[in-house]
Motif scaffolding. Sequence first.
Motif, PDB file in Angstrom:
ATOM      1  N   VAL A   1       0.813  -1.223   0.000  1.00 36.38           N
ATOM      2  CA  VAL A   1       0.000   0.000   0.000  1.00 36.38           C
ATOM      3  C   VAL A   1       0.846   1.273   0.000  1.00 36.38           C
ATOM      4  O   VAL A   1       0.309   2.369   0.107  1.00 36.38           O
ATOM      5  CB  VAL A   1      -1.011   0.011   1.168  1.00 36.38           C
ATOM      6  CG1 VAL A   1      -2.041  -1.101   1.000  1.00 36.38           C
ATOM      7  CG2 VAL A   1      -0.317  -0.058   2.519  1.00 36.38           C
ATOM      8  N   GLY A   2       2.157   1.138  -0.134  1.00 38.17           N
ATOM      9  CA  GLY A   2       3.033   2.303  -0.188  1.00 38.17           C
ATOM     10  C   GLY A   2       3.653   2.618   1.164  1.00 38.17           C
ATOM     11  O   GLY A   2       3.293   2.036   2.189  1.00 38.17           O
ATOM     12  N   ASP A   3       4.597   3.524   1.145  1.00 38.08           N
ATOM     13  CA  ASP A   3       5.290   3.959   2.362  1.00 38.08           C
ATOM     14  C   ASP A   3       5.857   2.784   3.155  1.00 38.08           C
ATOM     15  O   ASP A   3       5.881   2.801   4.388  1.00 38.08           O
ATOM     16  CB  ASP A   3       4.373   4.804   3.256  1.00 38.08           C
ATOM     17  CG  ASP A   3       3.955   6.105   2.592  1.00 38.08           C
ATOM     18  OD1 ASP A   3       4.771   6.666   1.828  1.00 38.08           O
ATOM     19  OD2 ASP A   3       2.817   6.538   2.816  1.00 38.08           O
ATOM     20  N   GLY A   4       6.284   1.734   2.452  1.00 36.72           N
ATOM     21  CA  GLY A   4       6.890   0.589   3.113  1.00 36.72           C
ATOM     22  C   GLY A   4       5.919  -0.263   3.900  1.00 36.72           C
ATOM     23  O   GLY A   4       6.332  -0.991   4.802  1.00 36.72           O
ATOM     24  N   GLN A   5       4.615  -0.202   3.555  1.00 37.67           N
ATOM     25  CA  GLN A   5       3.616  -0.951   4.313  1.00 37.67           C
ATOM     26  C   GLN A   5       2.809  -1.878   3.409  1.00 37.67           C
ATOM     27  O   GLN A   5       2.626  -1.624   2.223  1.00 37.67           O
ATOM     28  CB  GLN A   5       2.670   0.006   5.023  1.00 37.67           C
ATOM     29  CG  GLN A   5       3.366   0.867   6.068  1.00 37.67           C
ATOM     30  CD  GLN A   5       2.381   1.708   6.830  1.00 37.67           C
ATOM     31  OE1 GLN A   5       1.600   2.438   6.236  1.00 37.67           O
ATOM     32  NE2 GLN A   5       2.430   1.598   8.151  1.00 37.67           N
ATOM     33  N   ILE A   6       2.287  -2.942   4.042  1.00 38.59           N
ATOM     34  CA  ILE A   6       1.447  -3.910   3.350  1.00 38.59           C
ATOM     35  C   ILE A   6       0.175  -4.136   4.153  1.00 38.59           C
ATOM     36  O   ILE A   6       0.121  -3.839   5.346  1.00 38.59           O
ATOM     37  CB  ILE A   6       2.156  -5.266   3.146  1.00 38.59           C
ATOM     38  CG1 ILE A   6       2.432  -5.938   4.505  1.00 38.59           C
ATOM     39  CG2 ILE A   6       3.416  -5.105   2.330  1.00 38.59           C
ATOM     40  CD1 ILE A   6       2.581  -7.435   4.432  1.00 38.59           C
ATOM     41  N   VAL A   7      -0.825  -4.680   3.484  1.00 40.34           N
ATOM     42  CA  VAL A   7      -2.026  -5.177   4.158  1.00 40.34           C
ATOM     43  C   VAL A   7      -2.092  -6.662   3.846  1.00 40.34           C
ATOM     44  O   VAL A   7      -1.948  -7.072   2.688  1.00 40.34           O
ATOM     45  CB  VAL A   7      -3.310  -4.461   3.680  1.00 40.34           C
ATOM     46  CG1 VAL A   7      -4.554  -5.121   4.263  1.00 40.34           C
ATOM     47  CG2 VAL A   7      -3.259  -2.982   4.066  1.00 40.34           C
ATOM     48  N   GLN A   8      -2.276  -7.455   4.909  1.00 38.89           N
ATOM     49  CA  GLN A   8      -2.386  -8.900   4.746  1.00 38.89           C
ATOM     50  C   GLN A   8      -3.453  -9.445   5.677  1.00 38.89           C
ATOM     51  O   GLN A   8      -3.687  -8.905   6.751  1.00 38.89           O
ATOM     52  CB  GLN A   8      -1.050  -9.589   5.021  1.00 38.89           C
ATOM     53  CG  GLN A   8      -0.564  -9.431   6.447  1.00 38.89           C
ATOM     54  CD  GLN A   8       0.775 -10.117   6.681  1.00 38.89           C
ATOM     55  OE1 GLN A   8       1.321 -10.780   5.805  1.00 38.89           O
ATOM     56  NE2 GLN A   8       1.316  -9.962   7.876  1.00 38.89           N
TER      57      GLN A   8
ATOM     58  N   LEU B   1       6.489  -3.642   5.477  1.00 39.73           N
ATOM     59  CA  LEU B   1       6.934  -4.658   4.530  1.00 39.73           C
ATOM     60  C   LEU B   1       8.090  -5.454   5.111  1.00 39.73           C
ATOM     61  O   LEU B   1       8.140  -6.676   4.975  1.00 39.73           O
ATOM     62  CB  LEU B   1       7.339  -4.012   3.199  1.00 39.73           C
ATOM     63  CG  LEU B   1       7.930  -4.925   2.129  1.00 39.73           C
ATOM     64  CD1 LEU B   1       6.957  -6.030   1.743  1.00 39.73           C
ATOM     65  CD2 LEU B   1       8.335  -4.117   0.909  1.00 39.73           C
ATOM     66  N   GLU B   2       8.986  -4.793   5.797  1.00 42.88           N
ATOM     67  CA  GLU B   2      10.152  -5.491   6.353  1.00 42.88           C
ATOM     68  C   GLU B   2       9.777  -6.506   7.434  1.00 42.88           C
ATOM     69  O   GLU B   2      10.558  -7.393   7.752  1.00 42.88           O
ATOM     70  CB  GLU B   2      11.177  -4.487   6.890  1.00 42.88           C
ATOM     71  CG  GLU B   2      10.679  -3.670   8.057  1.00 42.88           C
ATOM     72  CD  GLU B   2      11.605  -2.519   8.419  1.00 42.88           C
ATOM     73  OE1 GLU B   2      11.924  -2.380   9.609  1.00 42.88           O
ATOM     74  OE2 GLU B   2      11.988  -1.769   7.510  1.00 42.88           O
ATOM     75  N   ASP B   3       8.570  -6.407   7.997  1.00 41.83           N
ATOM     76  CA  ASP B   3       8.112  -7.357   9.009  1.00 41.83           C
ATOM     77  C   ASP B   3       7.311  -8.515   8.408  1.00 41.83           C
ATOM     78  O   ASP B   3       6.906  -9.426   9.124  1.00 41.83           O
ATOM     79  CB  ASP B   3       7.247  -6.651  10.060  1.00 41.83           C
ATOM     80  CG  ASP B   3       8.052  -5.641  10.864  1.00 41.83           C
ATOM     81  OD1 ASP B   3       9.282  -5.824  11.016  1.00 41.83           O
ATOM     82  OD2 ASP B   3       7.454  -4.654  11.333  1.00 41.83           O
ATOM     83  N   ALA B   4       7.098  -8.485   7.107  1.00 40.04           N
ATOM     84  CA  ALA B   4       6.331  -9.526   6.418  1.00 40.04           C
ATOM     85  C   ALA B   4       7.254 -10.643   5.954  1.00 40.04           C
ATOM     86  O   ALA B   4       8.479 -10.495   5.932  1.00 40.04           O
ATOM     87  CB  ALA B   4       5.609  -8.919   5.205  1.00 40.04           C
TER      88      ALA B   4
END
Length: 176
Positions: free
Chosen positions: A38-45, A56-59
């Motif tokens: 979703v941008g800014d280094g983030q994801i939705v899961q 993202l780095e925690d995924a």
Amino acid sequence: MPGDFALTRISGLTGRLVDAGQRLVGDGSPVQHAFVYVGDGQIVQAMPSGAELIRLEDASEPVVWSSGKIMLTATERARIVAHAIWLVGTPYSFLDYASIGLAHFRIRPRWVRDFVADSGHLICSQLVDEVYLRAGVYLFDDGRLPGDVTPGDLWKLLHPKRVTSTDPQMWRLAHG
């Protein structure tokens, strides 16, 4: 880019169970999980505790991204991101896995099919498919019901079978 999705592996018992289930229904692949960037280094899961927004780095490390394989406009990307963020907190449902399996064997009762089609709960691959649908991007045009998607289906979408033979029988086998 924001709006792209990634496919990952899951280690441990959970990964083995998802892998076994996918193989049982003919969706075997080297991946067991999906998420949306979703941008800014983030994801939705989607997770058993509910859909989450994390770094993202925690995924789990991505095996493959949809980048460059599914062409999206800036508007579609913005819609995918907005819908993914809106779905944070959506519950997870293990019954969805059972429903997908039953659908494969063509023995799914209507109440189970209706339960899965209700997007009030999502597994990871359903979340990806759902945000794309809400953005007007249809990943699958094979007549499947919303929610009937596994990480293996997404893998196949990004890695279509290639037929090099000119034999019509081989073409039909590869393309259904």
